[in-house]
Design a protein around this motif. Sequence first.
Motif, short mmCIF file in Angstrom:
data_model
loop_
_atom_site.label_atom_id
_atom_site.label_comp_id
_atom_site.label_asym_id
_atom_site.label_seq_id
_atom_site.Cartn_x
_atom_site.Cartn_y
_atom_site.Cartn_z
N ASP A 29 0.84 -1.19 0.00
CA ASP A 29 0.00 0.00 0.00
C ASP A 29 0.88 1.25 0.00
O ASP A 29 1.65 1.47 0.93
N SER A 30 0.77 2.06 -1.07
CA SER A 30 1.56 3.30 -1.20
C SER A 30 3.06 2.99 -1.19
O SER A 30 3.81 3.43 -0.31
N PRO A 31 3.53 2.24 -2.20
CA PRO A 31 4.91 1.75 -2.15
C PRO A 31 5.95 2.80 -2.47
O PRO A 31 5.73 3.70 -3.28
N VAL A 32 7.10 2.66 -1.81
CA VAL A 32 8.27 3.46 -2.14
C VAL A 32 8.99 2.80 -3.31
O VAL A 32 8.81 1.61 -3.59
N GLN A 85 10.69 12.75 -3.31
CA GLN A 85 9.64 13.07 -2.36
C GLN A 85 9.48 14.57 -2.20
O GLN A 85 8.37 15.10 -2.19
N SER A 86 10.58 15.28 -2.09
CA SER A 86 10.51 16.74 -1.95
C SER A 86 9.83 17.38 -3.15
O SER A 86 9.03 18.31 -3.01
N ALA A 87 10.15 16.89 -4.35
CA ALA A 87 9.51 17.42 -5.56
C ALA A 87 8.02 17.13 -5.55
O ALA A 87 7.20 17.99 -5.91
N ALA A 88 7.63 15.93 -5.12
CA ALA A 88 6.21 15.56 -5.13
C ALA A 88 5.41 16.34 -4.10
O ALA A 88 4.23 16.66 -4.32
N PHE A 89 6.02 16.67 -2.97
CA PHE A 89 5.30 17.44 -1.96
C PHE A 89 4.96 18.84 -2.45
O PHE A 89 3.98 19.44 -2.00
N SER A 121 -1.98 2.24 -4.89
CA SER A 121 -1.30 3.53 -4.87
C SER A 121 -2.23 4.65 -5.31
O SER A 121 -3.04 4.47 -6.22
N ALA A 122 -2.08 5.79 -4.65
CA ALA A 122 -2.79 7.01 -5.07
C ALA A 122 -1.91 7.77 -6.06
O ALA A 122 -0.71 7.91 -5.86
N GLU A 123 -2.53 8.27 -7.09
CA GLU A 123 -1.80 8.85 -8.22
C GLU A 123 -1.00 10.08 -7.84
O GLU A 123 0.05 10.36 -8.43
N ARG A 124 -1.45 10.83 -6.82
CA ARG A 124 -0.77 12.07 -6.44
C ARG A 124 -0.15 11.98 -5.04
O ARG A 124 0.08 13.01 -4.39
N ASP A 125 0.11 10.77 -4.60
CA ASP A 125 0.80 10.56 -3.32
C ASP A 125 2.15 11.28 -3.35
O ASP A 125 2.93 11.12 -4.30
N ALA A 126 2.42 12.08 -2.34
CA ALA A 126 3.69 12.80 -2.28
C ALA A 126 4.72 12.07 -1.44
O ALA A 126 5.91 12.06 -1.76
N ALA A 183 -5.98 11.31 -6.67
CA ALA A 183 -6.03 11.33 -5.21
C ALA A 183 -4.60 11.34 -4.69
O ALA A 183 -3.67 10.92 -5.39
N GLY A 184 -4.41 11.81 -3.47
CA GLY A 184 -3.05 11.94 -2.98
C GLY A 184 -2.82 11.53 -1.56
O GLY A 184 -1.72 11.71 -1.03
N SER A 185 -3.82 10.97 -0.89
CA SER A 185 -3.60 10.54 0.49
C SER A 185 -2.63 9.37 0.51
O SER A 185 -2.65 8.49 -0.36
N HIS A 186 -1.79 9.35 1.53
CA HIS A 186 -0.75 8.34 1.67
C HIS A 186 -1.32 7.17 2.47
O HIS A 186 -1.48 7.24 3.68
#
Length: 539
Positions: free
Chosen positions: A268-271, A286-290, A464-469, A494-497
């Motif tokens: 769920d929400s893989p790195v 991660q910084s760019a996505a946030f 995975s959520a498409e906009r997960d930061a 969606a972007g919730s982690h």
Amino acid sequence: MRAAVRHSAAGASAAALLLTTLAAAPAGSATGGPGAAGPPSRPAAELRGTAVAAARAGAAGIEFGRCSEAQDMPGSMQCGTVTVPLDYARPDGRKIRLTVSRVRATQRDPLNSKRKVPRQGALVFNPGGPGSSGFYFPLMGLMPEWKRLAAAYDLVGYAPRGVGRSAPLSCQDPKRYFKGPSPAPTHPSESYKRERIARARAYARGCAERNGSALRHYHSLNNARDLDVLRAALGESRLTFMGASYGTYFGALYAAMFPSHVRRMVFDSPVNPDPERIWYRNNLAQSAAFEDRWTDFREWIARHDNVYGLGNTAAKVLRSYERARARLSAEPAGGEVGPGQLQGAFLQAGYYDDFWPLRAEALSAYLEGDPQLLVDVAGPVREAAAEAENSAAVYSAVECNDAPWPRDWRVWDRDNTRLARAAPFETWDNVWANLPCAYWPAPPQRVLDVRTGPGELPPLLILSAERDAAAPYEGALELHRRLAGSVLVTERDAGSHGVAGGPNRCVNAYLEAYLLEGRTPGRRAACAGRAEPVPSPSE
């Protein structure tokens, strides 16, 4: 009454497990068996040590009983421990104990209490981090979204090595963990950078001084090995596992290291598991996505300007936020909330959009002259200082031990100065969180190339959520490519982690079909994103 989970015919099971694990050694790896030249390699010794530890745990089981009064758990939750080696190359050396929790399968259909459902074994969960504990996971069975899974599975949580009561790590005095109001410059000065370098060096030194030689044994490969020992202790021949965020990384390591021990796994929400990304480049991504999620949040606030009055465009909301930063820099709210604490509170909103209304309301109230809600939202919870310090110590130990990091500050400075021009929101805060790795005293581990071929594993489910930061979507795509036969379900726009067991019924339907029946939708599927949060007007 104390209950125990044990293998039947424990002695025979232990011997069979030892032989099975040794047989699973990668082709061409040194085994140190008869005729081997010289001593076994460390990977071979660790492989054998894992088999020995798992065999012993399988024979001993876990004595589950009442949880301690301090944990104040409901009566249905049981607690126990499993013993693992600190160093798997030396299974007869120092041992540590991991705390484990369990709620037995109810075996009652939540839609028809008179219908009994078949028990499917244990479902083990890890929430990520590194540094987070899954100890309270079994209580999720009380939630409506989890009742069908709780009927079929024993829900099992645990605190990974270093976390909580599981041989806890510490790198500084918890009383000094919350330092009061702090700055959070998006374009730090050279003098501020020198100050943070000195703090990173001191922190790394404190980790070494407080933990000694044990520090090097807290890493993802050992977390995967611990998971196999836990599997054996639970009496499971094959593992059913759900990992979220960082939990997907060592879950993927487990799948690559112990493919014959896998039953079902949910990521769920893989790195991103690419060895070249662990962990320095993943943090840059991660910084760019946030920055994108920060824009999403500001656009949502702007759409509700009639509620919050922070501006009717994302740019105007940003100006309101910067105005608050400047005011907090001059006079911290409640004497404790400065720009750093404000940034931390709004960073949390990048993880979960459920957090958006309260943070928007707190910012609005603060700019209108009432700081209390912002203090409540962003101020330090000093009662949780020891837990927070422990979590940070484990995070540093695992990420710093897992892989090589740049040892030259000029590399960090160059890469992040460039990134901060486009993504200022989290970039430098992320640097300071990880900079101790530049000065880490322990040698890095070898980085395992997670990759499996067709037929090596049963189907695995990736969510995975498409906009997960926190775990950018490209990581889910990469894991999907690397694990042959895996299935990817995407929550669109969606972007919730963390999406499993949440409000999205479509995602939950795929999750239940997989865990309860082993059904998957094919290689890929998609679900519409969840509804936006509802604004909460200030009273």
